[in-house]
Design a protein around this motif. Structure first.
Motif, PDB file in Angstrom:
ATOM      1  N   SER A  59       0.582  -1.276  -0.304  1.00  0.00           N
ATOM      2  CA  SER A  59      -0.152   0.661  -0.162  1.00  0.00           C
ATOM      3  C   SER A  59       1.120   1.842   0.438  1.00  0.00           C
ATOM      4  O   SER A  59       1.815   1.585   0.377  1.00  0.00           O
ATOM      5  N   GLU A  65       0.637   9.498   2.513  1.00  0.00           N
ATOM      6  CA  GLU A  65      -0.800   9.792   2.363  1.00  0.00           C
ATOM      7  C   GLU A  65      -0.690  10.948   2.893  1.00  0.00           C
ATOM      8  O   GLU A  65      -2.088  11.540   2.796  1.00  0.00           O
ATOM      9  N   LYS A  92       4.221  -1.568 -10.289  1.00  0.00           N
ATOM     10  CA  LYS A  92       3.161  -1.751 -10.246  1.00  0.00           C
ATOM     11  C   LYS A  92       2.572  -0.315  -8.791  1.00  0.00           C
ATOM     12  O   LYS A  92       1.666  -0.401  -8.510  1.00  0.00           O
ATOM     13  N   GLU A  95      -0.312   1.185  -9.020  1.00  0.00           N
ATOM     14  CA  GLU A  95      -1.698   1.430  -8.252  1.00  0.00           C
ATOM     15  C   GLU A  95      -1.111   2.546  -6.897  1.00  0.00           C
ATOM     16  O   GLU A  95      -2.489   3.033  -6.484  1.00  0.00           O
ATOM     17  N   THR A  99      -4.002   5.962  -6.538  1.00  0.00           N
ATOM     18  CA  THR A  99      -4.430   6.014  -4.878  1.00  0.00           C
ATOM     19  C   THR A  99      -4.446   7.900  -4.509  1.00  0.00           C
ATOM     20  O   THR A  99      -5.244   7.977  -4.495  1.00  0.00           O
ATOM     21  N   PRO A 208      -5.735  11.508   6.469  1.00  0.00           N
ATOM     22  CA  PRO A 208      -5.784  10.980   5.729  1.00  0.00           C
ATOM     23  C   PRO A 208      -7.308  11.199   5.113  1.00  0.00           C
ATOM     24  O   PRO A 208      -7.860   9.645   6.099  1.00  0.00           O
ATOM     25  N   ARG A 209      -7.361  11.444   3.673  1.00  0.00           N
ATOM     26  CA  ARG A 209      -8.873  11.285   3.822  1.00  0.00           C
ATOM     27  C   ARG A 209      -9.607   9.919   2.737  1.00  0.00           C
ATOM     28  O   ARG A 209      -8.716   9.337   2.126  1.00  0.00           O
ATOM     29  N   TYR A 210     -10.292   9.283   2.607  1.00  0.00           N
ATOM     30  CA  TYR A 210     -11.445   8.553   2.145  1.00  0.00           C
ATOM     31  C   TYR A 210     -10.962   8.392   0.548  1.00  0.00           C
ATOM     32  O   TYR A 210     -10.993   9.417  -0.044  1.00  0.00           O
ATOM     33  N   ALA A 211     -10.777   7.562  -0.605  1.00  0.00           N
ATOM     34  CA  ALA A 211     -10.738   7.570  -1.582  1.00  0.00           C
ATOM     35  C   ALA A 211     -12.230   8.129  -2.029  1.00  0.00           C
ATOM     36  O   ALA A 211     -13.033   6.488  -2.005  1.00  0.00           O
ATOM     37  N   THR A 212     -12.777   8.503  -2.571  1.00  0.00           N
ATOM     38  CA  THR A 212     -14.440   8.387  -2.949  1.00  0.00           C
ATOM     39  C   THR A 212     -14.841   8.266  -4.385  1.00  0.00           C
ATOM     40  O   THR A 212     -14.455   8.445  -5.563  1.00  0.00           O
ATOM     41  N   LEU A 213     -15.788   7.523  -4.523  1.00  0.00           N
ATOM     42  CA  LEU A 213     -16.240   7.263  -5.577  1.00  0.00           C
ATOM     43  C   LEU A 213     -16.473   7.717  -6.821  1.00  0.00           C
ATOM     44  O   LEU A 213     -15.942   7.570  -7.687  1.00  0.00           O
ATOM     45  N   PRO A 214     -16.511   9.172  -6.903  1.00  0.00           N
ATOM     46  CA  PRO A 214     -17.075   9.872  -7.941  1.00  0.00           C
ATOM     47  C   PRO A 214     -15.139   9.925  -8.272  1.00  0.00           C
ATOM     48  O   PRO A 214     -14.737  10.271  -9.289  1.00  0.00           O
ATOM     49  N   ILE A 216     -12.680   8.041  -7.223  1.00  0.00           N
ATOM     50  CA  ILE A 216     -11.545   7.473  -7.992  1.00  0.00           C
ATOM     51  C   ILE A 216     -12.002   6.653  -9.368  1.00  0.00           C
ATOM     52  O   ILE A 216     -11.424   7.009 -10.458  1.00  0.00           O
ATOM     53  N   MET A 217     -13.301   6.851  -9.998  1.00  0.00           N
ATOM     54  CA  MET A 217     -13.630   7.660 -11.239  1.00  0.00           C
ATOM     55  C   MET A 217     -13.041   8.641 -12.171  1.00  0.00           C
ATOM     56  O   MET A 217     -12.499   8.025 -13.261  1.00  0.00           O
ATOM     57  N   LYS A 220      -9.357   7.500 -13.035  1.00  0.00           N
ATOM     58  CA  LYS A 220      -8.420   6.755 -14.374  1.00  0.00           C
ATOM     59  C   LYS A 220      -8.457   7.860 -15.636  1.00  0.00           C
ATOM     60  O   LYS A 220      -7.359   7.308 -16.061  1.00  0.00           O
TER      61      LYS A 220
ATOM     62  N   ARG B 304     -14.776   8.391  12.356  1.00  0.00           N
ATOM     63  CA  ARG B 304     -15.317   9.526  11.737  1.00  0.00           C
ATOM     64  C   ARG B 304     -15.960   8.832  10.379  1.00  0.00           C
ATOM     65  O   ARG B 304     -15.748   7.902  10.442  1.00  0.00           O
ATOM     66  N   MET B 339     -23.128   3.833  -9.288  1.00  0.00           N
ATOM     67  CA  MET B 339     -23.393   5.686  -9.255  1.00  0.00           C
ATOM     68  C   MET B 339     -23.749   6.151 -10.073  1.00  0.00           C
ATOM     69  O   MET B 339     -24.655   6.729 -10.201  1.00  0.00           O
ATOM     70  N   ASP B 346     -23.531   7.734  -3.211  1.00  0.00           N
ATOM     71  CA  ASP B 346     -21.800   8.031  -2.404  1.00  0.00           C
ATOM     72  C   ASP B 346     -21.164   6.954  -1.764  1.00  0.00           C
ATOM     73  O   ASP B 346     -21.377   5.924  -1.710  1.00  0.00           O
ATOM     74  N   GLY B 347     -19.976   7.082  -1.574  1.00  0.00           N
ATOM     75  CA  GLY B 347     -19.346   5.917  -1.672  1.00  0.00           C
ATOM     76  C   GLY B 347     -17.743   6.139  -1.784  1.00  0.00           C
ATOM     77  O   GLY B 347     -17.597   7.102  -1.849  1.00  0.00           O
ATOM     78  N   VAL B 348     -16.813   4.997  -0.758  1.00  0.00           N
ATOM     79  CA  VAL B 348     -15.670   5.361  -0.672  1.00  0.00           C
ATOM     80  C   VAL B 348     -14.924   3.558  -0.323  1.00  0.00           C
ATOM     81  O   VAL B 348     -15.453   3.121  -0.250  1.00  0.00           O
ATOM     82  N   VAL B 349     -14.086   4.140  -1.252  1.00  0.00           N
ATOM     83  CA  VAL B 349     -13.138   2.515  -1.178  1.00  0.00           C
ATOM     84  C   VAL B 349     -12.059   1.943  -0.074  1.00  0.00           C
ATOM     85  O   VAL B 349     -10.956   3.123  -0.388  1.00  0.00           O
ATOM     86  N   GLN B 351      -8.001   1.997   0.874  1.00  0.00           N
ATOM     87  CA  GLN B 351      -7.137   2.042  -0.401  1.00  0.00           C
ATOM     88  C   GLN B 351      -5.641   1.212   0.693  1.00  0.00           C
ATOM     89  O   GLN B 351      -4.792   0.859   0.693  1.00  0.00           O
ATOM     90  N   ASP B 352      -5.701   0.867   1.708  1.00  0.00           N
ATOM     91  CA  ASP B 352      -5.220  -0.150   2.492  1.00  0.00           C
ATOM     92  C   ASP B 352      -5.780  -0.952   3.666  1.00  0.00           C
ATOM     93  O   ASP B 352      -6.796  -0.670   4.198  1.00  0.00           O
ATOM     94  N   GLN B 355      -7.162   1.456   6.407  1.00  0.00           N
ATOM     95  CA  GLN B 355      -8.990   2.005   5.919  1.00  0.00           C
ATOM     96  C   GLN B 355      -9.994   0.568   6.037  1.00  0.00           C
ATOM     97  O   GLN B 355     -11.448   1.393   6.187  1.00  0.00           O
TER      98      GLN B 355
END
Lengths: 275, 497
Positions: A59, A65, A92, A95, A99, A208-214, A216-217, A220, B304, B339, B346-349, B351-352, B355
């Motif tokens: 990771s 991060e 790799k 990846e 992120t 650090p924030r989470y990666a949100t779906l919007p 992440i898309m 790409k 959070r 989506m 909304d959502g999150v994935v 990364q490690d 998380q």
């Protein structure tokens, strides 16, 4: 000259009617490294030449991060316009850069090499990237959790002759004027400097924030460049040889004592208290 | 000796201590069994040694009180055998002496099945904690019943395998207890029931007879499959002392996403999409309503909200596979489409790994977080998918204004049509129980649901069994119980009415 609706004051204010301020917006380079995931139990290879990496979850280095998060926050605060995530590593590592892009970085740069790289080589590579990209700020994690070197930021600052603030736990940016609080042994130290500068991040700087779906898309579609160290004119020149890697000593069982007297005598035996 | 007798006498005359909230089992008011005497204690000490016998009242506390602090027994003694042979000798003695026994694993059960009702002897399996063997080709692990689930998980991880079940109590629960309660958990969607993954059981019957049904063979159709009786019998047909379990290969690629959706209908719509698009890599599909999430967010340090806004429902989707690129493609396609058609808002994935743990904690800590706020009435029920959440809504209406809506939480293994309904009260009281219980059970029964999806019956639900099982079925259960445990000394007052 005043533009309509724009207040002129000291560097702090943004325009009141939505006209963008010019200048003083920074490009930030963030270094990200692909390492064994922080939560994974690391095992030493039987031949003691290193640690097991095959089929082990990798990771982004946790301090990186934090670096990415800080860069994105500066972009959200309109102090920066662009965040570029840079990694030196194998294919790799893309990846890992993804992120960073999914957290909000704008572009990725991979300097590809399958060799293990030492901080000095990484610093030299980053120096060349800095020459190309001309960022105002380079933000790195304070150290990578695989080698715990804590050198790249400092070496890069030396090579560039830029000011550095390491172990940053708070960053305040007013255009190119930076005020950085550092965690040091004695407590906290606050430095003022003018970008371009190097920052290295410590644990308490942010979450650090989470990666949100919007995101992440969107990530790409963000550009990702790839190059070799040679393309930058850098020849990797490792100067360290790992002689052996050992597991830490197995923790011995504790001993329960029956009385205070016994405790005192055991403490004396171990030299913890004077005779 | 005199002291022991005095204690035993006091136990008989002391007013019933178990919580007033528990309507007593009809039989529990009668004395069906003998009490432990000094001679019994001497025998136990002879078999187990001093350290294997617990008599000190303060040390007995954890054996007598359940995890919810809802049920409390008055066992004067807890026994800690360290071998199957010990268990045999202890049970033989208890049979002869007509002493009731409560087999106890990690004591994390949620229906009062693992603590005494009166002064039954607690038989703790915690010292039967050896992992006996692992066959890497078959993927079969054989271990003692007292192995803690998390410990088994770590052992199997070394061998690149996983336990085919996982639940919030993993740090404390025993595999023997999991088997005895046919535990479900968060991996059920992927690996199915323990009735399928347990391939052997070693059990000791009430009279001390050893029933060795341990095996490493997946296929064995030789007569009646007796081990199935012990899986889910909650210690009432025999004491499980060892388990042979089919472990699954450890997935090398795990993805966790946490998603916000606008309605329960979307939770179900997304589930169908997940099954279709994620296919074989789907390993968990959990949901929680807005109320449920608020509790771990409040109680956990450093917790959070993963999303930028709040939503009425949240879904946690986990995939587990053997190829990261392949899995990533499927997950991306699934999330993108969800989506696009706004099934997911909304959502999150993750990364490690950290998380992933954080996101799972938001689901796994809902129960304990509610528990930290007061007394929690828990109902673990199976209801057809499309009706499931209506129970929560109807109950909110029914309990208003006695219980505010934000104290009624619905969450769970929606993939398995299993709802965890939790009602937070200030204390366990008869009044509250009367308001909740017939309503919930009748509601479920009317819709053909199960009043206990995975938590079992224990002490909490024997007199509710009829809501989900016919009189014929219950009669046959009694017959089986009588065959295997004629004196009824194993976990009395539990499971069967």
């Amino acid at each position: 000259r005043h533009r309509r609706g724009e207040r002129e004051l000291s560097g702090k204010y943004v325009a009141t009617t939505g006209v963008q301020r010019e200048a003083s917006k920074m490009r930030i380079l963030v270094g990200v490294k692909r390492v064994i995931d922080y939560a994974v139990k690391v095992r030493v290879k039987p031949d003691k030449s290193g640690v097991e990496k095959a089929n082990v979850k990798m990771s982004m280095n946790p301090f990186d991060e934090i670096a990415v998060e800080e860069a994105i926050k500066l972009k959200e605060a309109k102090v920066a316009t662009e965040v570029v995530a840079v990694s030196v590593g194998p294919q790799k590592a893309q990846e890992t850069i993804r992120t960073a892009l999914a957290m909000g970085a704008d572009r990725g740069v991979l300097v590809q090499t399958d060799d293990d790289v030492e901080p000095l080589d990484v610093a030299k590579i980053f120096q060349k990237i800095v020459d190309k990209e001309k960022p105002d700020l380079v933000i790195l994690g304070k150290q990578a959790i695989d080698d715990d070197s804590n050198q790249t930021g400092q070496m890069l600052a030396g090579l560039l002759s830029w000011p550095q603030a390491t172990f940053a736990s708070k960053v305040e940016a007013d255009g190119k004027n930076l005020k950085v609080t550092r965690e040091i042994d004695g407590g906290l130290e606050t430095l003022a400097m003018v970008a371009p500068a190097i920052l290295s991040c410590d644990l308490r700087l942010n979450v650090p924030r989470y990666a949100t779906l919007p995101n992440i898309m969107k990530a790409k579609k963000k550009p990702m460049e790839s190059m070799s160290p040679a393309d930058l004119g850098v020849t990797l020149d490792p100067r360290l040889t790992v002689l052996s890697v050992d597991e830490p000593a197995v923790r011995e069982a504790g001993v329960k004592v029956e009385s205070v007297e016994e405790l005192v005598s055991k403490l004396r035996e171990k030299g913890c208290i004077p005779e | 000796m005199a002291a022991v007798l005095a204690r035993a006498a006091a136990a008989l005359t002391r007013p019933r201590r178990f919580h007033s909230a528990c309507r007593p089992h009809p039989a529990a008011t009668r004395r069906l069994f003998n009490s432990v005497t000094g001679e019994d204690v001497a025998f136990f000490r002879g078999v187990l040694g001093e350290s294997g016998v617990v008599e000190d009242p303060s040390e007995l506390e954890p054996y007598n009180a359940d995890w919810l602090k809802k049920y409390r027994g008055r066992a004067p003694i807890a026994l800690l055998p360290s071998s199957t042979e010990h268990v045999q000798r202890l049970l033989a003695h208890c049979s002869q002496r007509n002493l009731a026994v409560v087999p106890q694993g990690g004591n994390t059960g949620l229906v009062g099945g693992s603590v005494p009702v009166q002064d039954e002897v607690v038989l703790s399996l915690k010292r039967l904690s050896r992992i006996r063997s692992f066959d890497p080709v078959a993927g079969v692990v054989q271990c003692d019943a007292g192995v803690v689930l998390e410990h088994l998980s770590e052992y199997l991880a070394h061998h690149h395998h996983v336990v085919p079940l996982d639940l919030g109590a993993k740090g404390s629960c025993h595999i023997g207890g999991n088997v005895s309660t046919n535990a479900g958990g968060i991996r059920y969607l992927r690996y199915g029931s323990l009735h399928g993954s347990v391939i052997g059981v070693e059990a000791v019957l009430a009279d001390g007879t050893l029933l060795d049904l341990m095996s490493t063979l997946r296929k064995d159709n030789t007569g009646y499959d007796l081990k199935q009786l012990f899986i889910g019998a909650e210690g009432s047909l025999g004491v499980v002392t060892a388990v042979s379990l089919l472990a699954a290969p450890k997935p090398s690629s795990v993805n966790v996403s946490f998603l916000g959706v606008r309605s329960y209908e979307c939770v179900l719509k997304l589930f169908m999409a997940a099954k279709r698009q994620l296919g074989e890599i789907l390993s968990a599909y959990e949901f929680m309503d807005h109320t449920s999430l608020s509790y771990p967010l409040k109680q956990l340090m450093n917790a959070r909200h993963p999303l930028a806004s709040e939503y009425p429902f949240y879904v946690l989707v986990e995939t587990s596979g053997s190829n990261a690129d392949h899995d990533q493609e499927k997950v991306n396609a699934f999330l993108e489409e969800a989506m696009e058609n706004e099934t997911v808002l909304d959502g999150v994935v993750a990364q490690d790994e950290t998380q992933k743990s954080e996101l799972w904690a938001l689901r796994e800590e809902i129960g304990p977080s509610l528990g930290a706020c007061g007394a929690v009435y828990k109902y673990d029920v199976s209801i057809p998918h499309h009706l499931m959440y209506s129970l929560v809504e109807d109950l909110r209406t029914h309990l208003h204004p006695l219980v505010p809506a934000h104290r009624i939480a619905g969450y769970g293994h929606v993939g398995d049509a299993n709802l965890h309904l939790n009602i937070l009260a200030d204390a366990f009281t008869d009044e509250m129980e009367e308001k909740i219980e017939p309503f919930v059970y009748e509601w479920i029964s009317a819709r053909g649901g199960s009043i206990s999806a995975e938590h079992g019956i224990g002490y909490m639900k024997p007199h509710k069994l009829h809501y989900s099982k016919s009189p014929h079925a219950i009669r046959l259960m009694h017959q089986l119980k009588h065959t295997l445990d004629p004196l009824g000394i194993l976990n009395p007052f539990k499971v069967l009415p």
